[in-house]
Design a protein around this motif. Structure first.
Motif, PDB file in Angstrom:
ATOM      1  N   PRO A 297       0.604  -0.874  -0.188  1.00  0.00           N
ATOM      2  CA  PRO A 297       0.135   0.164   0.525  1.00  0.00           C
ATOM      3  C   PRO A 297       0.633   1.703  -0.597  1.00  0.00           C
ATOM      4  O   PRO A 297       1.270   2.419   0.700  1.00  0.00           O
ATOM      5  CB  PRO A 297      -1.138  -0.011   1.403  1.00  0.00           C
ATOM      6  CG  PRO A 297      -0.161  -1.079   2.536  1.00  0.00           C
ATOM      7  CD  PRO A 297       0.799  -1.766   1.005  1.00  0.00           C
ATOM      8  N   TRP A 298       1.197   2.032  -1.479  1.00  0.00           N
ATOM      9  CA  TRP A 298       2.243   2.217  -1.603  1.00  0.00           C
ATOM     10  C   TRP A 298       1.794   4.447  -0.715  1.00  0.00           C
ATOM     11  O   TRP A 298       2.691   5.162  -0.447  1.00  0.00           O
ATOM     12  CB  TRP A 298       3.575   2.690  -2.468  1.00  0.00           C
ATOM     13  CG  TRP A 298       3.716   1.440  -3.032  1.00  0.00           C
ATOM     14  CD1 TRP A 298       3.090   0.234  -3.733  1.00  0.00           C
ATOM     15  CD2 TRP A 298       5.173   1.785  -2.842  1.00  0.00           C
ATOM     16  NE1 TRP A 298       4.413  -0.305  -4.072  1.00  0.00           N
ATOM     17  CE2 TRP A 298       5.763  -0.027  -3.358  1.00  0.00           C
ATOM     18  CE3 TRP A 298       5.624   1.830  -2.058  1.00  0.00           C
ATOM     19  CZ2 TRP A 298       6.401  -0.506  -3.599  1.00  0.00           C
ATOM     20  CZ3 TRP A 298       7.592   1.659  -2.376  1.00  0.00           C
ATOM     21  CH2 TRP A 298       7.381   0.410  -2.408  1.00  0.00           C
ATOM     22  N   ASP A 299       0.544   4.142  -1.108  1.00  0.00           N
ATOM     23  CA  ASP A 299      -0.169   5.720  -0.643  1.00  0.00           C
ATOM     24  C   ASP A 299      -0.033   5.890   0.563  1.00  0.00           C
ATOM     25  O   ASP A 299      -0.983   6.480   1.342  1.00  0.00           O
ATOM     26  CB  ASP A 299      -1.402   5.608  -1.634  1.00  0.00           C
ATOM     27  CG  ASP A 299      -0.746   5.699  -3.643  1.00  0.00           C
ATOM     28  OD1 ASP A 299       0.009   6.353  -4.046  1.00  0.00           O
ATOM     29  OD2 ASP A 299      -1.506   5.939  -4.036  1.00  0.00           O
ATOM     30  N   ALA A 300      -0.420   4.614   1.900  1.00  0.00           N
ATOM     31  CA  ALA A 300      -1.253   3.878   2.562  1.00  0.00           C
ATOM     32  C   ALA A 300       0.195   4.627   4.214  1.00  0.00           C
ATOM     33  O   ALA A 300       0.041   4.902   5.185  1.00  0.00           O
ATOM     34  CB  ALA A 300      -1.038   3.889   3.236  1.00  0.00           C
ATOM     35  N   VAL A 301       2.022   4.964   3.236  1.00  0.00           N
ATOM     36  CA  VAL A 301       2.672   5.564   4.230  1.00  0.00           C
ATOM     37  C   VAL A 301       3.416   6.877   3.317  1.00  0.00           C
ATOM     38  O   VAL A 301       3.760   6.819   2.649  1.00  0.00           O
ATOM     39  CB  VAL A 301       3.461   3.873   4.166  1.00  0.00           C
ATOM     40  CG1 VAL A 301       3.090   2.698   4.476  1.00  0.00           C
ATOM     41  CG2 VAL A 301       4.119   3.612   2.758  1.00  0.00           C
ATOM     42  N   PRO A 302       4.009   6.988   4.791  1.00  0.00           N
ATOM     43  CA  PRO A 302       5.302   8.048   4.615  1.00  0.00           C
ATOM     44  C   PRO A 302       6.297   7.588   3.158  1.00  0.00           C
ATOM     45  O   PRO A 302       6.461   6.433   3.200  1.00  0.00           O
ATOM     46  CB  PRO A 302       6.139   8.295   5.538  1.00  0.00           C
ATOM     47  CG  PRO A 302       5.117   7.500   6.831  1.00  0.00           C
ATOM     48  CD  PRO A 302       4.658   6.000   6.213  1.00  0.00           C
ATOM     49  N   LYS A 303       7.155   8.432   2.888  1.00  0.00           N
ATOM     50  CA  LYS A 303       7.884   8.764   1.474  1.00  0.00           C
ATOM     51  C   LYS A 303       8.842   8.624   2.275  1.00  0.00           C
ATOM     52  O   LYS A 303       9.925   8.219   1.201  1.00  0.00           O
ATOM     53  CB  LYS A 303       7.089  10.025   0.468  1.00  0.00           C
ATOM     54  CG  LYS A 303       6.124   9.474   0.113  1.00  0.00           C
ATOM     55  CD  LYS A 303       5.837   8.098  -0.815  1.00  0.00           C
ATOM     56  CE  LYS A 303       4.191   8.690  -0.959  1.00  0.00           C
ATOM     57  NZ  LYS A 303       3.395   7.436  -0.562  1.00  0.00           N
ATOM     58  N   THR A 304       9.276   9.750   3.066  1.00  0.00           N
ATOM     59  CA  THR A 304      10.427  10.280   3.853  1.00  0.00           C
ATOM     60  C   THR A 304      10.930   8.997   4.909  1.00  0.00           C
ATOM     61  O   THR A 304      10.514   9.005   5.582  1.00  0.00           O
ATOM     62  CB  THR A 304      10.806  11.275   3.808  1.00  0.00           C
ATOM     63  OG1 THR A 304       9.759  11.622   5.386  1.00  0.00           O
ATOM     64  CG2 THR A 304      10.522  11.716   2.922  1.00  0.00           C
ATOM     65  N   VAL A 305      12.663   9.027   5.242  1.00  0.00           N
ATOM     66  CA  VAL A 305      12.897   8.085   6.827  1.00  0.00           C
ATOM     67  C   VAL A 305      12.255   9.383   7.792  1.00  0.00           C
ATOM     68  O   VAL A 305      11.949   9.029   8.669  1.00  0.00           O
ATOM     69  CB  VAL A 305      14.132   8.728   6.098  1.00  0.00           C
ATOM     70  CG1 VAL A 305      14.750   7.974   8.027  1.00  0.00           C
ATOM     71  CG2 VAL A 305      14.107   6.685   5.908  1.00  0.00           C
ATOM     72  N   ARG A 306      12.648  11.005   7.322  1.00  0.00           N
ATOM     73  CA  ARG A 306      11.802  11.849   8.158  1.00  0.00           C
ATOM     74  C   ARG A 306      10.588  11.395   8.735  1.00  0.00           C
ATOM     75  O   ARG A 306      10.393  11.651   9.874  1.00  0.00           O
ATOM     76  CB  ARG A 306      12.184  13.221   8.047  1.00  0.00           C
ATOM     77  CG  ARG A 306      11.858  14.398   9.608  1.00  0.00           C
ATOM     78  CD  ARG A 306      12.140  15.659   9.077  1.00  0.00           C
ATOM     79  NE  ARG A 306      14.198  15.948   8.975  1.00  0.00           N
ATOM     80  CZ  ARG A 306      14.582  16.421   8.657  1.00  0.00           C
ATOM     81  NH1 ARG A 306      13.905  17.591   9.338  1.00  0.00           N
ATOM     82  NH2 ARG A 306      15.755  16.923   9.419  1.00  0.00           N
ATOM     83  N   ALA A 307       9.263  11.498   8.228  1.00  0.00           N
ATOM     84  CA  ALA A 307       8.128  11.297   8.408  1.00  0.00           C
ATOM     85  C   ALA A 307       7.738   9.913   9.009  1.00  0.00           C
ATOM     86  O   ALA A 307       7.254  10.147   9.226  1.00  0.00           O
ATOM     87  CB  ALA A 307       7.597  11.803   6.826  1.00  0.00           C
ATOM     88  N   ALA A 308       8.136   8.867   8.391  1.00  0.00           N
ATOM     89  CA  ALA A 308       7.975   7.385   9.343  1.00  0.00           C
ATOM     90  C   ALA A 308       8.369   7.593  10.531  1.00  0.00           C
ATOM     91  O   ALA A 308       8.443   6.816  11.839  1.00  0.00           O
ATOM     92  CB  ALA A 308       8.941   6.906   8.652  1.00  0.00           C
ATOM     93  N   SER A 309       9.883   8.133  11.237  1.00  0.00           N
ATOM     94  CA  SER A 309      10.299   7.963  12.635  1.00  0.00           C
ATOM     95  C   SER A 309       9.160   9.283  12.549  1.00  0.00           C
ATOM     96  O   SER A 309       9.126   8.894  14.174  1.00  0.00           O
ATOM     97  CB  SER A 309      11.938   8.823  12.646  1.00  0.00           C
ATOM     98  OG  SER A 309      12.308   8.803  11.302  1.00  0.00           O
ATOM     99  N   ALA A 310       9.090  10.006  12.526  1.00  0.00           N
ATOM    100  CA  ALA A 310       7.665  11.655  13.520  1.00  0.00           C
ATOM    101  C   ALA A 310       6.631  10.313  13.589  1.00  0.00           C
ATOM    102  O   ALA A 310       5.502  10.782  14.786  1.00  0.00           O
ATOM    103  CB  ALA A 310       7.603  13.063  12.946  1.00  0.00           C
ATOM    104  N   ALA A 311       6.290   9.644  12.597  1.00  0.00           N
ATOM    105  CA  ALA A 311       4.891   8.529  12.839  1.00  0.00           C
ATOM    106  C   ALA A 311       5.190   7.663  13.246  1.00  0.00           C
ATOM    107  O   ALA A 311       3.743   7.442  14.136  1.00  0.00           O
ATOM    108  CB  ALA A 311       4.439   8.785  10.936  1.00  0.00           C
ATOM    109  N   ALA A 312       6.018   6.665  13.664  1.00  0.00           N
ATOM    110  CA  ALA A 312       6.935   5.710  14.429  1.00  0.00           C
ATOM    111  C   ALA A 312       5.704   6.109  16.215  1.00  0.00           C
ATOM    112  O   ALA A 312       5.708   7.082  16.557  1.00  0.00           O
ATOM    113  CB  ALA A 312       7.656   5.649  14.681  1.00  0.00           C
ATOM    114  N   SER A 313       4.660   5.242  16.560  1.00  0.00           N
ATOM    115  CA  SER A 313       3.743   5.598  17.700  1.00  0.00           C
ATOM    116  C   SER A 313       5.234   5.475  18.708  1.00  0.00           C
ATOM    117  O   SER A 313       6.094   3.919  19.201  1.00  0.00           O
ATOM    118  CB  SER A 313       2.767   4.410  18.156  1.00  0.00           C
ATOM    119  OG  SER A 313       3.022   3.227  17.878  1.00  0.00           O
TER     120      SER A 313
END
Length: 109
Positions: A39-55
């Motif tokens: 599900p490519w559209d359902a996840v962050p595109k950058t490492v920074r965004a992924a880190s921020a989204a991590a619970s």
């Protein structure tokens, strides 16, 4: 189609990269369903965004940066499940297999 998985972070903060080059029709037919299942559209595109989204605060966890053709995704370790896990594990296995057996002429590297 080039598929790459980059894993960074962890206790030692080492970065590992696994890459597959699906160039023949046979290779594309093998990899396309794996890529399409994610599900490519359902996840962050950058490492920074992924880190921020991590619970929560989870130090020393891995972050995965995944690319397949023009698609981009970045996921914290705990989100690499389902089709993402299949893509990550398949890419890693194919890349490591190609490194172990370069004389086979596989399309990975």
């Amino acid at each position: 189609m080039k598929i790459s998985v980059e894993r960074s972070g962890g206790i030692a903060a080492l970065t590992r990269v696994w890459t597959v080059h699906a160039q023949t029709q046979s290779a594309k037919s093998q990899w396309q369903p794996i890529v399409e299942a994610c599900p490519w559209d359902a996840v962050p595109k950058t490492v920074r965004a992924a880190s921020a989204a991590a619970s929560g605060n989870q130090p020393d966890r891995f972050i995965y940066s995944i690319r397949a053709g023009q698609r981009r995704a970045a996921l914290p370790e705990q989100a690499v499940t389902g089709p993402w896990r299949v893509l990550v594990d398949s890419t890693r296995a194919a890349s490591e297999d190609a490194r172990a057996k370069p004389e086979r002429g596989q399309e990975t590297g």
